[in-house]
Write a protein that holds these residues in place. Structure first.
Motif, PDB file in Angstrom:
ATOM      1  N   THR A  30       6.710  24.498 -41.471  1.00 26.74           N
ATOM      2  CA  THR A  30       7.074  23.406 -40.564  1.00 26.74           C
ATOM      3  C   THR A  30       7.941  22.409 -41.323  1.00 26.74           C
ATOM      4  N   CYS A  31       8.434  21.432 -40.599  1.00 25.87           N
ATOM      5  CA  CYS A  31       9.269  20.397 -41.195  1.00 25.87           C
ATOM      6  C   CYS A  31       8.714  19.028 -40.809  1.00 25.87           C
ATOM      7  N   TRP A  32       9.043  18.016 -41.584  1.00 26.62           N
ATOM      8  CA  TRP A  32       8.615  16.653 -41.302  1.00 26.62           C
ATOM      9  C   TRP A  32       9.076  16.205 -39.917  1.00 26.62           C
ATOM     10  N   CYS A  33      10.192  16.744 -39.432  1.00 30.58           N
ATOM     11  CA  CYS A  33      10.751  16.287 -38.159  1.00 30.58           C
ATOM     12  C   CYS A  33       9.886  16.662 -36.957  1.00 30.58           C
ATOM     13  N   THR A  34       8.966  17.594 -37.134  1.00 31.48           N
ATOM     14  CA  THR A  34       8.108  17.978 -36.013  1.00 31.48           C
ATOM     15  C   THR A  34       7.143  16.859 -35.631  1.00 31.48           C
ATOM     16  N   ALA A  35       7.012  15.843 -36.470  1.00 33.81           N
ATOM     17  CA  ALA A  35       6.167  14.693 -36.153  1.00 33.81           C
ATOM     18  C   ALA A  35       6.867  13.739 -35.187  1.00 33.81           C
ATOM     19  N   PHE A  36       8.182  13.910 -35.007  1.00 39.90           N
ATOM     20  CA  PHE A  36       8.949  13.061 -34.100  1.00 39.90           C
ATOM     21  C   PHE A  36       9.054  13.724 -32.735  1.00 39.90           C
ATOM     22  N   TYR A  52      19.451  15.352 -39.160  1.00 40.71           N
ATOM     23  CA  TYR A  52      19.474  13.958 -39.594  1.00 40.71           C
ATOM     24  C   TYR A  52      18.357  13.725 -40.602  1.00 40.71           C
ATOM     25  N   CYS A  53      18.559  12.773 -41.506  1.00 36.20           N
ATOM     26  CA  CYS A  53      17.507  12.394 -42.447  1.00 36.20           C
ATOM     27  C   CYS A  53      16.408  11.660 -41.681  1.00 36.20           C
ATOM     28  N   LEU A  57      17.097   9.843 -38.072  1.00 35.89           N
ATOM     29  CA  LEU A  57      16.441  10.421 -36.902  1.00 35.89           C
ATOM     30  C   LEU A  57      15.564   9.378 -36.224  1.00 35.89           C
ATOM     31  N   ARG A  58      14.815   8.629 -37.007  1.00 35.61           N
ATOM     32  CA  ARG A  58      13.959   7.580 -36.446  1.00 35.61           C
ATOM     33  C   ARG A  58      14.801   6.551 -35.691  1.00 35.61           C
ATOM     34  N   LYS A  59      15.905   6.112 -36.271  1.00 35.02           N
ATOM     35  CA  LYS A  59      16.772   5.121 -35.628  1.00 35.02           C
ATOM     36  C   LYS A  59      17.357   5.657 -34.325  1.00 35.02           C
ATOM     37  N   ARG A  60      17.771   6.926 -34.327  1.00 36.60           N
ATOM     38  CA  ARG A  60      18.352   7.511 -33.122  1.00 36.60           C
ATOM     39  C   ARG A  60      17.318   7.652 -32.012  1.00 36.60           C
TER      40      ARG A  60
END
Length: 67
Positions: A30-36, A52-53, A57-60
């Motif tokens: 998995t990747c950290w982005c799956t938490a978003f 995106y970093c 990604l958080r800002k977008r």
């Protein structure tokens, strides 16, 4: 051999140029982005790794209109 705590960077953010690690590119399951929340399409820029970093990604996601 022991697995490193932090894998080396695998991607470059197309928005800010920061280097970061994509879990999938680093061989993780998995990747950290799956938490978003999945609100954005992945950029189609193959030269930068197409992700995106965490900060961008958080800002977008925060700037995205409500669904």
């Amino acid at each position: 051999m022991e697995k490193p705590l932090f894998p080396p960077p695998t991607n470059v953010c197309p928005a800010c140029g920061a280097q970061f690690t994509c879990g999938m590119n680093a061989g993780e399951t998995t990747c950290w982005c799956t938490a978003f929340p999945p609100l954005l399409a992945v950029p189609a820029d193959e030269q930068t790794g197409s992700c995106y970093c965490p900060d961008c990604l958080r800002k977008r996601i925060e700037a995205a209109p409500p669904r």
